[in-house]
Design an enzyme around this catalytic site. Sequence first.
Site, PDB file in Angstrom:
ATOM      1  N   CYS A 197       0.008 -26.529 -11.141  1.00 34.02           N
ATOM      2  CA  CYS A 197      -0.649 -25.534 -11.983  1.00 34.02           C
ATOM      3  C   CYS A 197      -0.345 -24.115 -11.576  1.00 34.02           C
ATOM      4  O   CYS A 197      -0.849 -23.183 -12.185  1.00 34.02           O
ATOM      5  CB  CYS A 197      -2.156 -25.753 -11.973  1.00 34.02           C
ATOM      6  SG  CYS A 197      -2.867 -25.588 -10.329  1.00 34.02           S
ATOM      7  N   GLY A 198       0.429 -23.921 -10.501  1.00 31.82           N
ATOM      8  CA  GLY A 198       0.794 -22.573 -10.104  1.00 31.82           C
ATOM      9  C   GLY A 198      -0.173 -21.936  -9.129  1.00 31.82           C
ATOM     10  O   GLY A 198       0.026 -20.818  -8.707  1.00 31.82           O
TER      11      GLY A 198
END
Length: 275
Positions: free
Chosen positions: A111-112
């Site tokens: 998801c970063g």
Amino acid sequence: MNSFKTTATAPEIARRNGVIRVGSRVVPEEVPIAFSYGGSTHAVMMGTPADLEDFAVGFSLTEGIISSMAEIEEIAVVDEGRGLDVQVTLAEDKEDALRARRRHMAGPVGCGLCGIESIDQAMRVVPDVSNVSLALTPKEIAEAVAALNGAQPLHRETHAVHGAGFFVPGKGLVAVREDVGRHNALDKLAGATLREGAKGADGIVVVTSRISVELVQKTAILGSAVLVAISAPTALAIRTAEEAGMTLIALTRGEDFEIFTRSDRITTGVVADVA
């Protein structure tokens, strides 16, 4: 000590007013920076190779790995040739807690965000700063932004990095950090303030970027109740700031700005017409 410089010189062909000029430009460096705890890599960030001890402390704080400087025993920066490994030695109980946290991670993070394993953690509840008592004038807000703009040597040289500053009314700008990544700059600032013994509740965080939810989360974890930016916030950032009781000020241009949450901390002096 690492061998990485913060800038490099790149050749360029510039077109100005219809005229072509061959020359060069100073650009910021960007390198992989790994954070390792107990010999295991926890996260790798792309960032500016400067203020790495501050970065390690701030990252550890805002990611919930530590809550105070006393929980870090040692920080060592190892030059790995193609990048830097910032090795953090934690107090034994924190090391055990982080090891247990790793065991519960479901798999690679996609998801970063660093060191999290679920959407729920990405949307974590931030600390409540609603009780922080702080009063600011438009003049002080303008002063904070102007001071930050004047305290960014790397940005002046490259025009390509973000800045984050901690401004205390009556004292001025007490800390500034820069990085190619806006989240990195704020982590470095959080680390610097924690290492210097400053209290987040005593001042405001000023950034040169837009306001995303991560910046609100990091500011609240630092303990500051006011976040000021030169660009606009996201809708999620506004909702998160409201839940945390934080004052969110954006699109700052001198003494002109927009307040999105908790306007009671700002003595605006004039009530505007409502369209």
